[in-house]
Scaffold this motif. Structure first.
Motif, PDB file in Angstrom:
ATOM      1  N   THR A 196       0.791  -1.193   0.230  1.00 21.23           N
ATOM      2  CA  THR A 196      -0.186  -0.020   0.045  1.00 21.23           C
ATOM      3  C   THR A 196       1.015   1.247   0.245  1.00 21.23           C
ATOM      4  N   THR A 197       2.212   0.956   0.098  1.00 21.45           N
ATOM      5  CA  THR A 197       3.123   2.178  -0.078  1.00 21.45           C
ATOM      6  C   THR A 197       3.260   3.035   1.187  1.00 21.45           C
ATOM      7  N   ILE A 219       7.100  -1.487  -6.320  1.00 26.47           N
ATOM      8  CA  ILE A 219       6.656  -1.242  -7.669  1.00 26.47           C
ATOM      9  C   ILE A 219       5.259  -1.485  -7.956  1.00 26.47           C
ATOM     10  N   MET A 220       5.094  -2.749  -7.671  1.00 32.57           N
ATOM     11  CA  MET A 220       3.767  -3.355  -7.885  1.00 32.57           C
ATOM     12  C   MET A 220       2.426  -2.607  -7.116  1.00 32.57           C
ATOM     13  N   GLY A 221       3.037  -1.906  -5.910  1.00 29.19           N
ATOM     14  CA  GLY A 221       1.917  -1.079  -5.400  1.00 29.19           C
ATOM     15  C   GLY A 221       1.491   0.014  -5.960  1.00 29.19           C
ATOM     16  N   TYR A 222       2.144   0.588  -6.611  1.00 28.44           N
ATOM     17  CA  TYR A 222       2.049   1.858  -7.320  1.00 28.44           C
ATOM     18  C   TYR A 222       1.113   1.368  -8.329  1.00 28.44           C
ATOM     19  N   GLY A 223       1.270   0.387  -9.191  1.00 24.53           N
ATOM     20  CA  GLY A 223       0.340   0.088  -9.967  1.00 24.53           C
ATOM     21  C   GLY A 223      -1.144  -0.693  -9.593  1.00 24.53           C
ATOM     22  N   ILE A 224      -0.989  -1.309  -8.440  1.00 25.23           N
ATOM     23  CA  ILE A 224      -2.368  -1.709  -7.722  1.00 25.23           C
ATOM     24  C   ILE A 224      -3.417  -0.723  -7.393  1.00 25.23           C
ATOM     25  N   ILE A 225      -2.523   0.392  -6.641  1.00 21.54           N
ATOM     26  CA  ILE A 225      -3.334   1.449  -6.180  1.00 21.54           C
ATOM     27  C   ILE A 225      -4.089   2.222  -7.251  1.00 21.54           C
TER      28      ILE A 225
END
Length: 273
Positions: A196-197, A219-225
């Motif tokens: 969740t960053t 990095i995946m978190g930015y895309g998931i948000i």
């Protein structure tokens, strides 16, 4: 009191309490909202020890004054509708009830009166009072968009939960207890915070492999948000706005009807009855 006289009286009472299209109704709601704001401020100030020591008796008296006032208003709302259960179990009906109960419960359970801050939810009526019908339309669109996208969001949340469980378990195996990952739940907690960053920093990987995995998750978190935002945005674009009135049904106490509606779209009761 004859039936016709009582019917006229309750109709007038309903017009004043529930409607904001008349001068009397708008005046009533403005006074009500002012009272709600003041009562919430009193509850908040009463939670400050210094103010409670100096003005505790005043706060107590004011709190009971507003509680009695809102209790009378609550019962007047019940009397003015044709189907009391429709109002009692509606969103605003439950909020109105829970906004007065804590003071009475505090007689047996001291301290529960601080739950009166729930009264601030009643200020939501300001949209109706000030005739912000355009906001009611937007709220209706948002509700429709969220309802239409609930399955996609459910699948998305399930996917995120699955990822955090897998990554959290991997971090427990990779880092071990010596680096703070004392259990799989602890690893899942780290995965959620990282994905969740948020990044509290209370626990972090120390090994090269763990740090590599951590970088991938961040990095995946930015895309998931961005995913749920895109889902809701698509549904919002599909929702077609329609004209809405501020009229409240006397049978089910729900609003959001089309501006040219003669009957309630929820229960079928005649509007302006």
């Amino acid at each position: 009191m004859s039936y016709n006289t009582r019917e006229k009286w309750t109709h007038r009472l309903h017009e004043i309490i529930f409607e904001a299209d008349t001068k009397a109704g708008k005046t009533f709601d403005v006074i009500l909202i002012f009272s709600i704001v003041v009562s919430v401020l009193v509850v908040m100030l009463d939670s400050v020890a210094e103010y409670r020591a100096m003005y505790g008796d005043w706060f107590y008296s004011i709190e009971w004054f507003f509680t009695i006032l809102f209790t009378v208003e609550y019962f007047l709302r019940i009397i003015s509708v044709k189907k009391p259960s429709g109002y009692i179990f509606s969103f605003y009906g439950l909020v109105d009830l829970f906004s007065i109960l804590p003071t009475y419960i505090s007689i047996l359970l001291p301290g529960s009166q601080y739950f009166l801050v729930i009264r601030i939810l009643r200020v939501l009526r300001v949209f109706r009072v000030l005739k912000f019908t355009q906001y009611l339309i937007e709220v209706n669109q948002l509700q429709k968009a969220l309802a239409s996208s609930r399955r996609k969001i459910t699948v998305f949340i399930f996917t995120v939960v699955t990822i955090t469980v897998i990554v959290g378990s991997l971090m427990y195996v990779i880092e071990g207890t010596e680096n703070g990952f004392t259990s799989i739940p602890k690893g899942i907690y780290w995965a959620i915070v990282t994905l969740t960053t948020v990044g509290y920093g209370d626990i972090s990987p120390q090994t090269n492999l763990g740090q590599m995995l951590s970088a991938v998750i961040m990095i995946m978190g930015y895309g998931i948000i961005a995913v749920p935002t895109g889902i809701v945005t698509v549904e919002l674009s599909r929702a077609q706005p329609k004209g809405r009135s501020t009229e409240v049904c006397r049978y089910c106490s729900r609003e959001g009807h089309d501006s040219d509606a003669e009957y309630c779209k929820y229960c079928g009761g005649k509007l302006n009855a």
